[in-house]
Each structure stands twice: as structure tokens, then as C-alpha cells.
Design a protein around this motif. Structure first.
Motif, PDB file in Angstrom:
ATOM      1  N   ILE A  67       7.042  -1.342   5.153  1.00 34.05           N
ATOM      2  CA  ILE A  67       6.293  -0.091   5.100  1.00 34.05           C
ATOM      3  C   ILE A  67       4.825  -0.415   4.853  1.00 34.05           C
ATOM      4  O   ILE A  67       4.497  -1.378   4.157  1.00 34.05           O
TER       5      ILE A  67
ATOM      6  N   ALA B 264       5.360   6.072   1.771  1.00 32.31           N
ATOM      7  CA  ALA B 264       3.965   6.028   2.208  1.00 32.31           C
ATOM      8  C   ALA B 264       3.780   7.145   3.222  1.00 32.31           C
ATOM      9  O   ALA B 264       4.224   7.021   4.371  1.00 32.31           O
ATOM     10  N   GLY B 265       3.164   8.241   2.784  1.00 38.49           N
ATOM     11  CA  GLY B 265       3.041   9.394   3.664  1.00 38.49           C
ATOM     12  C   GLY B 265       4.401   9.932   4.025  1.00 38.49           C
ATOM     13  O   GLY B 265       5.188  10.309   3.149  1.00 38.49           O
TER      14      GLY B 265
ATOM     15  N   GLN C 167       6.566   8.027   5.723  1.00 33.68           N
ATOM     16  CA  GLN C 167       7.442   6.868   5.844  1.00 33.68           C
ATOM     17  C   GLN C 167       8.249   6.676   4.561  1.00 33.68           C
ATOM     18  O   GLN C 167       7.758   6.925   3.461  1.00 33.68           O
TER      19      GLN C 167
ATOM     20  N   SER D 104       8.612  -3.883   0.700  1.00 33.84           N
ATOM     21  CA  SER D 104       7.172  -3.764   0.894  1.00 33.84           C
ATOM     22  C   SER D 104       6.763  -4.155   2.307  1.00 33.84           C
ATOM     23  O   SER D 104       5.875  -3.536   2.905  1.00 33.84           O
TER      24      SER D 104
ATOM     25  N   GLY E 163       0.769  -1.234   0.000  1.00 37.84           N
ATOM     26  CA  GLY E 163       0.000   0.000   0.000  1.00 37.84           C
ATOM     27  C   GLY E 163       0.798   1.282   0.000  1.00 37.84           C
ATOM     28  O   GLY E 163       0.276   2.335   0.369  1.00 37.84           O
ATOM     29  N   ALA E 164       2.065   1.237  -0.398  1.00 40.66           N
ATOM     30  CA  ALA E 164       2.846   2.472  -0.481  1.00 40.66           C
ATOM     31  C   ALA E 164       2.259   3.416  -1.529  1.00 40.66           C
ATOM     32  O   ALA E 164       1.592   2.984  -2.472  1.00 40.66           O
ATOM     33  N   ASP E 165       2.515   4.703  -1.356  1.00 40.57           N
ATOM     34  CA  ASP E 165       2.036   5.708  -2.300  1.00 40.57           C
ATOM     35  C   ASP E 165       2.906   5.759  -3.557  1.00 40.57           C
ATOM     36  O   ASP E 165       2.452   6.207  -4.618  1.00 40.57           O
TER      37      ASP E 165
ATOM     38  N   GLY F 225       0.916   1.224   3.874  1.00 39.48           N
ATOM     39  CA  GLY F 225       0.155   2.371   3.388  1.00 39.48           C
ATOM     40  C   GLY F 225      -1.268   1.979   3.079  1.00 39.48           C
ATOM     41  O   GLY F 225      -1.694   0.847   3.295  1.00 39.48           O
ATOM     42  N   LYS F 226      -2.027   2.925   2.540  1.00 41.84           N
ATOM     43  CA  LYS F 226      -3.445   2.708   2.274  1.00 41.84           C
ATOM     44  C   LYS F 226      -3.761   2.593   0.788  1.00 41.84           C
ATOM     45  O   LYS F 226      -4.895   2.287   0.425  1.00 41.84           O
ATOM     46  N   ASN F 227      -2.795   2.849  -0.064  1.00 38.91           N
ATOM     47  CA  ASN F 227      -3.078   2.935  -1.501  1.00 38.91           C
ATOM     48  C   ASN F 227      -2.764   1.647  -2.233  1.00 38.91           C
ATOM     49  O   ASN F 227      -1.954   1.611  -3.160  1.00 38.91           O
ATOM     50  N   LYS F 228      -3.382   0.578  -1.821  1.00 43.37           N
ATOM     51  CA  LYS F 228      -3.144  -0.700  -2.474  1.00 43.37           C
ATOM     52  C   LYS F 228      -3.782  -0.721  -3.864  1.00 43.37           C
ATOM     53  O   LYS F 228      -4.842  -0.149  -4.082  1.00 43.37           O
TER      54      LYS F 228
END
Length: 461
Positions: free
Chosen positions: A86, A58-59, A61, A83, A18-20, A88-91
Motif C-alpha cells: 500500500i 491509505a485513502g 486503499q 506496508s 505512508g499509510a494514513d 500513501g502520502k503521510n510518511k
């Protein structure tokens, strides 16, 4: 050789938590270095350095992992490891790599690729520098010469669709000459470099530049000590841009803005320098040592006006700091190699030329010092306070250059100096170097002749 499809799969694996943002930086660098000391060749080294770096954001991070194994299988494992470190929310980010330039090759007709020049020819140039400097007499006690060239091939791809291949060739030599007599020792150096190849020696002939270094050391050897006190200082264009790089440039890099440690934080749009001062950083200046087509994140090079007629306009940034500070990425994301993540760094940083005749600037000074060459020094990035040695300086009396002085030290505050500069010449002098902010990257600095009405000069009272 990894295909675009391979890179897309590696990036997709990196993004699964989910990293950006995901990025891969592939590098293959061929380099040669030659050093001469004690009148003989001390070392010849050449080799290839290859590897990859995978970065996730990610944000706030960030994760970064490197590998010297650049096979597809090894990099898939690296991407998976990164992966896992870290969250994130953007999977499920969708992207497709879009080549900005496919296999970009250097096309400059003047380029002489260092890899096509035999080692014996390079050694001959190094020894010519050494021999020329030593020919200036018995007072020349030590000569050190170093030559280096590199050919860095990079591939940069990221989840924003960027895909760049680039080839960066750089060459540089350095000569340091020590002259000594009873009770005194002085040095002179020259260190030209280019974003180019072996044509370096045509642009900067070894006999000429070795002579400059030796003559400077001898000239300063016989000079009296500089006086101490507050005086007018004229920094010649020959001094290069050490002042702007060290005393002010780092404070204009966005990571220091992000951390809140820069004196320029919160001052965009405000007067931070004399209205005569414009400061530009640009990697797109042809042939300059800090130049490139794309930075180490694949952002096209550009010229960024940092200060415009005294008004603060912008900062130097990479993608991460640009996002955190809320400014555009300026193409200043740089790293020494795949082993380092990119951070904001200067490229070629200049004080733009003004309109005054440099001779008129010198003629305007009743009592002061002319600085033709800066030496080493220290700078506090938080507040801009600096201390610089002067390796070549002259007293000015009643508008005339009188005689050389040695041992001068300049002390001041970079931002305050920018505010009080009251004369700017029409000339421009360059200096090349390697900036060691975190790791090491090639840079160029330049300035015109400038007058600083009051500066503390350390010497002998």
C-alpha cells in the motif's frame, strides 16, 4: 507477550510506506463445543485459536495481513509486507499508545467462567436438554443439542494511539426438536445465549427450554395449514427481532451505504418508518449476546439510535466506512476472528417498546395471523424484500386467538413494513443468533408486539 513498545514498533514499520492508519488486532480464544444427536454425545471439541491481523488504510486503499505466529519478529515481517502493498502520502506519522483500559477484567459477581467448569458438567446439561425433549412421546423423532462457550482475549492497538485489552466471554446452547406423524413433520427450537458464562443454565433452565421446543413442534404438528392472502399480521414479542435484523438492519450498515446499495442511502433526516418506530443498535446492553465493551477496532461500545420516531438518524459504521461516508464511527466494527478485517455489523438491534398493551393489539384484529416464532428466510439487502417462514403461528378471529396454523410464509418489504406499522406494544422479547453477513458474529435482536395492517401471507388457498 508483546509490550506496548513492541506494538508501537510494529505499527511504525507498517506505516513506513505512508499509510494514513495502521492497526494490529491480537487474539487468543479458548472455546468448547459439545453436540448431541441420535440420543448420544456426537462430538466434544475444545481448543485455543491465536493469531494477529495487521491492517493499513491509505485513502480508499486497504491492506490486511494475518499471522498465527504472534512473535515480535514474525509480526514485524507482516507489518513490512503489508506496508509494501500500500502507498500513501503521510510518511512519518507520530503516535504514542495510550491505554484506554489496562487488562480489563470481567467483574460481574454472577459470572461463572466456563473454563472453570468441568466437561462432564457441561455434557450433563446437554444430555438433560436431550432427555427432556425426548420425554414428550413417540412423535418426537429427532433431537439435536449444541452447546458452546468461548473466552476471547483481545489486544487492539492503532496509530491513533488507541490501546485496548479486553476479555469477552460468551455462552450459548441450541436445541432443535423434530416431531413427525404420517404426512407431516414440524420443528421447534430454542437458542438462548449470553455475554457471560455458565450462569446461562440458571438464566435459561434446560428443562424449561427443552420443553418449549418440544411442545412447539408437537403443537404445530397437529395444526391445520395456514390460509393464504393479504391479512393483518401481529408479530409477538416472542418472535424476537428477526424482522428488524434481516429485513432492515443490514441496510443500515454503512458499508452498504458506501457502496450505494442500501435503500436508506441519502435519507438521513427523512421519514422512513411509522412515527411509532424507534430502532436502536447497542453493544453496551449488559449480558446480551451481541454485547462488548469495545468493538474490534477499540472503539467504545455505545447505543446508536438509527431511527427515532420514524426519522432516519444514523448508520452503523466502522472506522473505514465512517471515514468514507463522512459520519462518526459508531463502535460497530466487528470481525469473527483475527483472520477477518473489521466491517460494520449489528450488535443488539431492537425496535423500542411502545405504550400499548399487547393484549389490546391482538383484540384489535378482526381476521389475521399471530406470529409467535419466525423461521428461516431470505432477504434482498438492496431493496429490503423478504420471505420468512413462520414456525409458530395462530389465526386471530374477532380479536381472539383461535388455533395454531402451520406452513405460513410472510412476504413483504422491510422498509415498507416499518412505514405501515400502526400499533406497538409495551413488551420486549429477545432472540439470540449468529449473523453470517460475511463471517460470523454473535448478535441479539428484540422487538415488542407489533401490528402490520396488511401483509402477504402464503399458505393454502
Amino acid at each position: 507477550m508483546l509490550s506496548k513498545e513492541n506494538l508501537e514498533e510494529i505499527l511504525s514499520v507498517a506505516l513506513k510506506s505512508g499509510a494514513d492508519f495502521a492497526e494490529i488486532f491480537l487474539e487468543d480464544t479458548q472455546s468448547t463445543s459439545i453436540s448431541c444427536e441420535d440420543d448420544k454425545i456426537e462430538k466434544i471439541a475444545s481448543g485455543i485459536d491465536s493469531g494477529a491481523g495487521i491492517r493499513l488504510i491509505a485513502g480508499k486503499q486497504m491492506a490486511y495481513i494475518t499471522s498465527t505466529d504472534i512473535s515480535f519478529e514474525a509480526l514485524i515481517k507482516c507489518a513490512d509486507t503489508a506496508s509494501r502493498s500500500i502507498a500513501g502520502k503521510n510518511k512519518g506519522i507520530k503516535f504514542e499508545l495510550r491505554p484506554r483500559i489496562a487488562n480489563f477484567q470481567v467483574t460481574d459477581e454472577k459470572l461463572v467462567r466456563p473454563g472453570e467448569i468441568g466437561t462432564e458438567v457441561k455434557v450433563e446439561k446437554v444430555m438433560r436438554l436431550n432427555k427432556t425433549a425426548r420425554s414428550f412421546g413417540d412423535k418426537i423423532k429427532q433431537v439435536t443439542v449444541r452447546y458452546g462457550d468461548s473466552n476471547q482475549a483481545v489486544t487492539i492497538a492503532n496509530s491513533e494511539g488507541v490501546y485496548v485489552e479486553d476479555n469477552r466471554i460468551r455462552s450459548r446452547y441450541f436445541i432443535n426438536v423434530i416431531a413427525a406423524k404420517v404426512g407431516a413433520l414440524q420443528t421447534g427450537y430454542e437458542a438462548p445465549g449470553i455475554a457471560g458464562g455458565f450462569e446461562l443454565f440458571d438464566l435459561y433452565p434446560p428443562e424449561e427450554y427443552a420443553a418449549k421446543a418440544a411442545e412447539r413442534a408437537l403443537r404445530m404438528l397437529d395444526a391445520p395449514h395456514a390460509p393464504a392472502g393479504i391479512m393483518t399480521a401481529v408479530l409477538s414479542s416472542e418472535a424476537g427481532g428477526t424482522l428488524i435484523h434481516e429485513a432492515c438492519g443490514h441496510s443500515l450498515e454503512a458499508d452498504f451505504i458506501m457502496k450505494g446499495t442500501s435503500i436508506f442511502g441519502g435519507k438521513v433526516g427523512k421519514q422512513v418508518a411509522s412515527s411509532l418506530i424507534t430502532v436502536i443498535d447497542g453493544a453496551s446492553m449488559p449480558g446480551r449476546f451481541g454485547s462488548y465493551r469495545y468493538d474490534d477496532e477499540g472503539t467504545p461500545s455505545q447505543e446508536t439510535i438509527l431511527i427515532d420516531n420514524g426519522i432516519l438518524k444514523a448508520f452503523m459504521s466502522d472506522k473505514f466506512t465512517a471515514q468514507q461516508v463522512g459520519i462518526p464511527a459508531s463502535g460497530n466494527g466487528r470481525r469473527e476472528s483475527f483472520r477477518s478485517k473489521p466491517v460494520p455489523r449489528m450488535t443488539n438491534t431492537i425496535i423500542a417498546p411502545g405504550k400499548m398493551d399487547p393484549a389490546e393489539i391482538i383484540a384489535s384484529v378482526k381476521d389475521g395471523i399471530l406470529v409467535k416464532r419466525m423461521g428461516g428466510g431470505e432477504v434482498n439487502v438492496t431493496n429490503g424484500d423478504f420471505v420468512f417462514e413462520v414456525s409458530e403461528g395462530y389465526l386471530i378471529e374477532n380479536g381472539h386467538i383461535k388455533y395454531p396454523v402451520r406452513g405460513a410464509i410472510l412476504t413483504g418489504n422491510g422498509p415498507k413494513v416499518l412505514q405501515i406499522i400502526d400499533m406497538v406494544g409495551s413488551d420486549l422479547g429477545w432472540q439470540t443468533g449468529v449473523c453470517g453477513k460475511y463471517d460470523h458474529v454473535p448478535v441479539g435482536d428484540a422487538q415488542p408486539t407489533i401490528r402490520i395492517p396488511e401483509l402477504i401471507v402464503g399458505g393454502r388457498v
